[in-house]
Design a protein around this motif. Sequence first.
Motif, short mmCIF file in Angstrom:
data_model
loop_
_atom_site.label_atom_id
_atom_site.label_comp_id
_atom_site.label_asym_id
_atom_site.label_seq_id
_atom_site.Cartn_x
_atom_site.Cartn_y
_atom_site.Cartn_z
N MET A 40 -1.50 5.73 -6.51
CA MET A 40 -1.82 5.29 -5.17
C MET A 40 -2.09 3.78 -5.18
O MET A 40 -2.75 3.27 -6.06
CB MET A 40 -3.04 6.06 -4.66
N ARG A 41 -1.58 3.10 -4.19
CA ARG A 41 -1.76 1.66 -4.06
C ARG A 41 -3.23 1.35 -3.76
O ARG A 41 -3.91 2.08 -3.04
CB ARG A 41 -0.87 1.14 -2.94
N LYS A 42 -3.71 0.24 -4.32
CA LYS A 42 -5.08 -0.23 -4.07
C LYS A 42 -5.00 -1.47 -3.18
O LYS A 42 -4.30 -2.43 -3.51
CB LYS A 42 -5.78 -0.57 -5.37
N VAL A 43 -5.73 -1.43 -2.05
CA VAL A 43 -5.69 -2.51 -1.08
C VAL A 43 -7.10 -3.04 -0.83
O VAL A 43 -8.02 -2.28 -0.54
CB VAL A 43 -5.07 -2.04 0.27
N PHE A 44 -7.24 -4.36 -0.95
CA PHE A 44 -8.50 -5.04 -0.67
C PHE A 44 -8.46 -5.50 0.78
O PHE A 44 -7.49 -6.13 1.22
CB PHE A 44 -8.66 -6.24 -1.60
N VAL A 45 -9.52 -5.21 1.55
CA VAL A 45 -9.59 -5.56 2.97
C VAL A 45 -10.50 -6.77 3.13
O VAL A 45 -11.66 -6.76 2.69
CB VAL A 45 -10.10 -4.38 3.81
N ASP A 46 -9.99 -7.81 3.78
CA ASP A 46 -10.70 -9.07 3.93
C ASP A 46 -11.56 -9.09 5.20
O ASP A 46 -11.40 -8.26 6.10
CB ASP A 46 -9.68 -10.21 3.95
N THR A 47 -12.42 -10.09 5.29
CA THR A 47 -13.42 -10.21 6.36
C THR A 47 -12.83 -10.17 7.76
O THR A 47 -13.31 -9.41 8.61
CB THR A 47 -14.21 -11.54 6.19
N HIS A 48 -11.83 -10.99 8.04
CA HIS A 48 -11.30 -11.07 9.40
C HIS A 48 -10.70 -9.76 9.86
O HIS A 48 -10.77 -9.43 11.05
CB HIS A 48 -10.27 -12.20 9.51
N VAL A 49 -10.12 -9.01 8.96
CA VAL A 49 -9.56 -7.70 9.33
C VAL A 49 -10.68 -6.80 9.83
O VAL A 49 -10.55 -6.13 10.88
CB VAL A 49 -8.80 -7.06 8.16
N LEU A 50 -11.81 -6.79 9.12
CA LEU A 50 -12.95 -5.97 9.54
C LEU A 50 -13.51 -6.46 10.87
O LEU A 50 -13.87 -5.66 11.73
CB LEU A 50 -14.04 -5.99 8.46
N LEU A 51 -13.60 -7.77 11.04
CA LEU A 51 -14.09 -8.32 12.30
C LEU A 51 -13.20 -7.91 13.47
O LEU A 51 -13.69 -7.41 14.49
CB LEU A 51 -14.20 -9.85 12.22
N PHE A 52 -11.90 -8.13 13.33
CA PHE A 52 -10.99 -7.79 14.42
C PHE A 52 -11.02 -6.30 14.73
O PHE A 52 -10.92 -5.90 15.89
CB PHE A 52 -9.56 -8.23 14.10
N ALA A 53 -11.18 -5.48 13.71
CA ALA A 53 -11.17 -4.02 13.90
C ALA A 53 -12.42 -3.52 14.61
O ALA A 53 -12.43 -2.39 15.11
CB ALA A 53 -11.02 -3.32 12.55
N ALA A 74 -3.23 1.77 6.23
CA ALA A 74 -3.61 1.52 4.84
C ALA A 74 -4.40 2.70 4.27
O ALA A 74 -4.18 3.10 3.13
CB ALA A 74 -4.42 0.23 4.74
N ALA A 75 -5.30 3.25 5.06
CA ALA A 75 -6.13 4.37 4.59
C ALA A 75 -5.30 5.62 4.31
O ALA A 75 -5.64 6.40 3.42
CB ALA A 75 -7.21 4.69 5.62
N GLU A 76 -4.20 5.78 5.03
CA GLU A 76 -3.33 6.95 4.83
C GLU A 76 -2.51 6.84 3.55
O GLU A 76 -2.11 7.86 2.99
CB GLU A 76 -2.41 7.13 6.03
N THR A 77 -2.24 5.62 3.11
CA THR A 77 -1.32 5.44 1.98
C THR A 77 -1.95 4.76 0.77
O THR A 77 -1.29 4.61 -0.25
CB THR A 77 -0.11 4.58 2.41
N SER A 78 -3.21 4.36 0.89
CA SER A 78 -3.81 3.53 -0.16
C SER A 78 -5.28 3.86 -0.36
O SER A 78 -5.92 4.45 0.50
CB SER A 78 -3.70 2.04 0.23
N GLU A 79 -5.77 3.39 -1.48
CA GLU A 79 -7.20 3.40 -1.75
C GLU A 79 -7.73 2.04 -1.30
O GLU A 79 -7.20 1.00 -1.69
CB GLU A 79 -7.41 3.60 -3.26
N LEU A 80 -8.77 2.04 -0.45
CA LEU A 80 -9.26 0.80 0.14
C LEU A 80 -10.48 0.26 -0.59
O LEU A 80 -11.36 1.01 -1.00
CB LEU A 80 -9.61 1.01 1.62
N VAL A 140 -7.03 -4.19 -8.37
CA VAL A 140 -6.49 -4.16 -7.01
C VAL A 140 -5.48 -5.30 -6.89
O VAL A 140 -5.80 -6.45 -7.19
CB VAL A 140 -7.61 -4.32 -5.96
N SER A 141 -4.28 -4.98 -6.42
CA SER A 141 -3.24 -6.02 -6.40
C SER A 141 -2.75 -6.40 -5.00
O SER A 141 -1.97 -7.33 -4.86
CB SER A 141 -2.04 -5.57 -7.23
N CYS A 142 -3.23 -5.72 -3.97
CA CYS A 142 -2.76 -5.99 -2.61
C CYS A 142 -3.94 -6.40 -1.73
O CYS A 142 -4.99 -5.76 -1.75
CB CYS A 142 -2.08 -4.75 -2.04
N LEU A 143 -3.75 -7.45 -0.94
CA LEU A 143 -4.78 -7.97 -0.05
C LEU A 143 -4.33 -7.87 1.39
O LEU A 143 -3.30 -8.45 1.76
CB LEU A 143 -5.08 -9.44 -0.40
N LEU A 144 -5.08 -7.14 2.22
CA LEU A 144 -4.85 -7.09 3.66
C LEU A 144 -5.73 -8.17 4.28
O LEU A 144 -6.96 -8.08 4.23
CB LEU A 144 -5.20 -5.71 4.21
#
Length: 145
Positions: A1-14, A32-38, A121-125
């Motif tokens: 499963m892909r590992k995705v790091f979630v950055d500050t602005h994404v959380l703010l906008f959400a 991202a939650a459906e396809t990855s580990e966050l 973790v190799s992917c950054l949202l």
Amino acid sequence: MRKVFVDTHVLLFATQSDSPLFHTAQNRLREAAETSELFTSGQVLRAYTHTFVREAVHNGMPVQDAIHVALKNINIFRSHMQVLQDDETTLNTWEYLLPSLADSSEILDAARVASMKSAGVSCLLTYKADAYNRFDNLITVWPLA
């Protein structure tokens, strides 16, 4: 499963329904939650809290109410993401990255990349995709918009 790091602005906008990127951020997080580990970090959650409370107070919300909402949101994030904390590996990676930086504004970005690398973790949202171009040999950037 892909590992995705979630950055500050994404959380703010959400979490800001009046943001023009509210639906985009919500949809991207859901995808991202459906396809990855966050993942996120303590640093990101602190930056989120600071910015969320500052903007809410600026818009007329009492500070204690803003803090309450921010903490509620953080608990939701923590229930859906692993929160990375700095360890010796993170700090060593960060120290390794620092000499390659061209500008002081990249110091916090390097800290996020160091947190990611130490946890595998190799992917950054992120909303700030261009800010991470200098790290494209270490991570894959998934732009919010």
